[in-house]
Design an enzyme around this catalytic site. Structure first.
Site, mmCIF file in Angstrom:
data_model
loop_
_atom_site.group_PDB
_atom_site.id
_atom_site.type_symbol
_atom_site.label_atom_id
_atom_site.label_comp_id
_atom_site.label_asym_id
_atom_site.label_seq_id
_atom_site.Cartn_x
_atom_site.Cartn_y
_atom_site.Cartn_z
ATOM 1 N N CYS A 62 -6.803 -6.774 2.768
ATOM 2 C CA CYS A 62 -6.746 -7.364 1.435
ATOM 3 C C CYS A 62 -5.530 -8.278 1.259
ATOM 4 O O CYS A 62 -5.315 -8.809 0.185
ATOM 5 C CB CYS A 62 -6.737 -6.281 0.364
ATOM 6 N N CYS A 131 -4.149 1.663 -0.422
ATOM 7 C CA CYS A 131 -2.856 1.315 -1.020
ATOM 8 C C CYS A 131 -1.865 2.453 -0.870
ATOM 9 O O CYS A 131 -0.685 2.242 -0.568
ATOM 10 C CB CYS A 131 -3.028 0.991 -2.510
#
Lengths: 164, 278
Positions: A62, A131
């Site tokens: 990402c 994340c």
């Protein structure tokens, strides 16, 4: 430095509040919003300081980028942290949480923090779990960097004493 | 009534021959026992026959390939030939049985169901390589939508309207994927069987430091002039790494290709950030 992040935070914050993430009911958890609006420990230390360890990690899928710095005292305890993250709200919140949790721990203790704990604290959805993984990797990277620095410094110091 | 004749084109493969004769014999067998039912679905017929008759053991191993073959042969009771798998799947139009119906049948003007084996390059008639002509997508895209768009099929059957929706969506997705360099790169890697989107974190200090400095420069940049300057620099880098990707991909150095894609991802994100600020 704070200004820049505040600006982007404020802009992005409006986006967060105005439009819920995803369809319908999926919203950011209040912990995430809290860390996003009141980020702790944003900023940086001088990389070249002997008691600073810098962890720099990225998530290629990402395009997220996370930098976590720790200041360690002689007894091996982390006395201060700074982080800087370019990425989504979850990434910023994860690194903020990580920077908060490791403060006051020894470097060995900080290595025990698992991404699952961070994810649970922030109620991260499955798509954002990487994340929290990134945050855990950032901690490990910072500790590793600090240890390498110390090892190099010790080696140099030994050489000097030998020569002298 | 009609019999299905399978012409083995260039199949010297004995297994293929056996399979085809097997399917042929099963179908004729079925027709003899149940002459009244319309032979629309050889797959179902094979399944029912399997439960009823006992076929020799040697043909059991051909079942899976026979079923696969039967699935490919969407029969509508007409004579057709089977392709031994070179390139596009040649199957009859479900409506009129016309042979070469690719997404859309020219002779009866009916939309075909989505075939997952067709890839995006085939839809636009392009070779399966990374570099494409900039204008080659637009014209073909409009052509396809004139034939496939759901808005044009209101007076047709529900089934055909569903096909239209799926085909049109696939064409749009194909156009979108192939237009942008980065998505095209990732798609072509996927077609070659290499998965790019791994969740591993990267710790390459040189790359990350460079990107960090770039992002910091972007956030500290004041005014559109500075931002435009940075943007042109990043575009340059994108072009440079795009070329490296082509080289790496073509020489089969896939690890390097993955690294190029990672870099391009970061540069694209930086560009998005710049555009947001402008």
């Amino acid at each position: 430095m704070m200004m820049m992040l505040r600006q982007t935070t404020r802009k992005a914050c409006l986006g967060l509040r105005a439009s819920p993430l995803g369809l319908g009911r999926r919203l950011y958890h209040e912990n995430v919003i809290d860390h996003f609006e009141n980020p702790r420990n944003v900023g940086s230390f001088n990389r070249n300081d002997p008691d600073v360890g810098t962890g720099l990690v990225g998530a290629p899928s990402c395009g997220d980028l996370m930098s976590l710095q720790i200041k360690v005292d002689d007894s091996g305890q982390i006395i201060d942290t700074r982080f800087k993250t370019f990425g989504c709200g979850s990434a910023i919140a994860s690194s903020s949480v990580a920077s908060e949790w490791i403060k006051g721990k020894t470097i060995e203790e900080s290595l025990t923090i698992k991404n699952a704990e961070i994810a649970k604290h922030l109620r991260l959805p499955p798509v954002k779990l990487h994340c929290s993984m990134l945050a855990e990797d950032a901690i490990k990277s910072a500790v590793r960097d600090y240890k390498e620095k110390r090892a190099k410094a010790n080696a140099a110091a030994e050489e000097e004493t030998v020569e002298a | 009534y009609t019999t299905i004749s399978l012409e083995p084109k260039a199949s010297s493969d004995p297994v293929m021959k056996k399979t085809k004769t097997l399917v042929a014999s099963i179908s004729t067998l079925y027709r003899r026992t149940y002459p009244s039912t319309s032979p629309c679905n050889p797959l179902a017929t094979i399944a029912s026959i399997r439960s009823q008759t006992q076929l020799p053991r040697e043909s059991l191993q051909h079942y899976s390939s026979a079923e696969a073959l039967a699935r490919r042969l969407r029969c509508s009771g007409r004579v057709f030939s089977s392709d031994s798998g070179a390139g596009k799947r040649v199957s009859g139009c479900w409506n009129c049985g016309e042979k070469a119906a690719f997404l859309f049948c020219e002779s009866c003007r009916s939309i075909q169901p989505v075939d997952d084996s067709v890839d995006y390059f085939q839809i636009f008639g392009l070779e399966k390589k990374y570099e494409i002509e900039p204008g080659s997508l637009e014209g073909k895209y409009k052509d396809w939508q004139k034939k496939l768009h759901p808005d044009l099929v209101h007076n047709k059957s529900q089934k055909e309207r569903d096909y239209a929706a799926e085909q049109s969506a696939k064409v749009t997705e194909a156009c979108r994927t192939l237009t942008k360099r980065l998505s095209r790169a990732m798609y072509i890697m996927k077609l070659s069987g290499i998965n790019v989107n791994e969740e591993e974190t990267i710790t390459d200090p040189t790359l990350l430091m460079e990107i960090m400095e770039l992002r910091e420069a972007i956030s500290e940049a004041d005014g559109s002039e500075a931002l435009n300057q940075i943007q042109s620099q990043v575009q340059e880098k994108l072009k440079q790494w795009s070329d490296s990707f082509v080289e790496a991909f073509e020489s089969q150095r896939f690890d390097e290709a993955v690294k190029c894609i990672q870099r391009m991802t970061y540069y694209e994100r930086a560009c998005e950030e710049i555009v947001k600020k402008l």
